[in-house]
Design an enzyme around this catalytic site. Structure first.
Site, mmCIF file in Angstrom:
data_model
loop_
_atom_site.group_PDB
_atom_site.id
_atom_site.type_symbol
_atom_site.label_atom_id
_atom_site.label_comp_id
_atom_site.label_asym_id
_atom_site.label_seq_id
_atom_site.Cartn_x
_atom_site.Cartn_y
_atom_site.Cartn_z
ATOM 1 N N ASP A 29 91.229 75.030 35.219
ATOM 2 C CA ASP A 29 90.936 75.973 34.144
ATOM 3 C C ASP A 29 89.706 76.787 34.512
ATOM 4 O O ASP A 29 88.851 76.338 35.292
ATOM 5 C CB ASP A 29 90.722 75.238 32.819
ATOM 6 C CG ASP A 29 91.035 76.114 31.613
ATOM 7 O OD1 ASP A 29 91.401 77.290 31.803
ATOM 8 O OD2 ASP A 29 90.920 75.626 30.470
ATOM 9 N N HIS A 89 89.251 68.782 32.961
ATOM 10 C CA HIS A 89 90.581 69.355 32.735
ATOM 11 C C HIS A 89 90.380 70.739 32.103
ATOM 12 O O HIS A 89 89.899 71.650 32.756
ATOM 13 C CB HIS A 89 91.368 68.392 31.836
ATOM 14 C CG HIS A 89 92.833 68.644 31.791
ATOM 15 N ND1 HIS A 89 93.733 67.727 31.293
ATOM 16 C CD2 HIS A 89 93.583 69.715 32.150
ATOM 17 C CE1 HIS A 89 94.960 68.198 31.373
ATOM 18 N NE2 HIS A 89 94.894 69.415 31.874
ATOM 19 N N ASN A 246 97.547 77.484 31.157
ATOM 20 C CA ASN A 246 96.374 77.916 30.390
ATOM 21 C C ASN A 246 96.357 79.432 30.211
ATOM 22 O O ASN A 246 97.047 80.167 30.918
ATOM 23 C CB ASN A 246 95.094 77.464 31.091
ATOM 24 C CG ASN A 246 94.982 75.954 31.149
ATOM 25 O OD1 ASN A 246 95.286 75.263 30.181
ATOM 26 N ND2 ASN A 246 94.556 75.432 32.290
#
Length: 341
Positions: A29, A89, A246
């Site tokens: 991310d 994460h 994402n």
């Protein structure tokens, strides 16, 4: 078809692309500081399947302003935390009333225990300072989060199983075991107590809607946020026909995502990230909505068969540049123009 068994990925680029130096074990991310042209990147995810002994959980910094090089630098994290069990994460950021950039970072331990770490960016030292670590019974299997204020955030649990085998059974059963949670700084509450595989979450530019990727359904959903972030009401579902991971929302309000276009290839790769003979296709989509989310247009600036970047998870544009992250391997930088997006 199920798991995209009938799909293939055919390479195309928005311009010249190259792998970024410094990152080898994931860039899952990315959080961009638009005014400064720097991005924070999570690396070294541990997610049910084992990772190699040399895989270290880290947060990297990428500076879009560098010239002639494409390098990411690891950031030191100050404060008391278990570095061996730090495997970041999803992340999100907000600027506090004091002007400090605050990161909210989901972390999994090797025992697959979950927490959210709150980190402040020190511009002078170029280091991160740990503010606190948050644990909550509703952080069941957190994947991503969206910062709402200096203390609050919205978090997605993409399922409930805690092992790879039971996760596979959960997926095959089609029973919705995911959820979306609001944490107000002290306690948590359900926004969506049960839904199918909510993955990436992000607020729109007006901060009035929540964008959610239901990754196994290959659907993007838009929800209107109720008063004080206490409820969500569905506005529209967009069938993307690809597994969006994402999100990033650019200055024009367009949504960018790194996606997994062929799930049947993504699952084996993500189950054994250190086997370099396994890789999965990557895809970047840009989704632009009309006013009120009544219609949308989707373009595809980038596709790769997995050899340049395997299993893309996020895409973030900055001026004429594009940074593409992956779940557990490379970070890629591409040149872009208005004509190629």
């Amino acid at each position: 078809m199920v798991l995209d068994v009938n799909k293939r990925a055919y390479n195309h680029r928005p311009g010249a692309c190259r792998q970024v130096e410094g990152i080898a074990h994931g860039s899952e991310d990315i959080a961009l500081l638009e005014d400064e042209g720097i991005a924070f990147i999570t690396s070294g995810i541990f997610y049910m399947s084992p990772r190699g002994k040399n895989v270290k959980g880290q947060i990297f910094l990428y500076d879009f302003n560098q010239e002639g090089t494409w390098k990411a630098e690891p950031l030191k994290i100050n404060g008391k935390y278990d570095q061996e069990n730090f495997h970041p994460h999803g992340l999100s950021h907000i600027v506090t009333s004091a002007g400090v950039v605050r990161l909210f970072v989901i972390s999994h331990s090797k025992a697959f225990e979950h927490s959210v770490m709150v980190l402040d960016w020190n511009r002078k030292t170029r280091q991160l300072d740990l503010v606190k670590t948050i644990r909550d019974e509703k952080f069941i299997r957190p994947n991503d989060l969206a910062a709402v204020s200096e203390e609050a955030f919205i978090l997605s649990n993409d399922g409930s199983a805690q092992m790879a085998v039971t996760n596979l059974l959960e997926i095959l059963s089609l029973i919705p075991r995911g959820s979306v949670v609001y944490y107000d700084g002290k306690k948590s509450s359900w926004l969506i107590p049960r839904t199918t595989s909510p993955n990436g979450v992000i607020l729109d530019r007006e901060r009035k809607h929540l964008i959610v990727s239901h990754i196994n359904d290959e659907t993007l959903s838009v929800y209107k946020i109720g008063e004080n972030y206490r409820s969500l009401s569905r506005v529209i579902d967009v069938p993307l026909l690809t597994a969006a991971d994402n999100f990033y929302v650019d200055k024009d309000g367009a949504i960018w995502t790194g996606a997994h276009p062929v799930l049947k290839e993504a699952f084996p790769h993500l189950g054994d990230c250190e086997d370099l003979n396994k890789y999965a296709p990557s895809q970047v989509l840009r989704i632009e909505f009309s006013k009120g989310f009544k219609s949308w247009e989707v373009t595809e600036p980038f596709v790769d068969d997995g050899r340049l970047i395997s299993a893309s998870s996020i895409a973030v544009p900055f001026k004429n540049q594009l940074l593409i992250g992956s779940v557990c391997r490379q970070l890629v930088h591409c040149d872009i123009t208005a004509e190629t997006i």
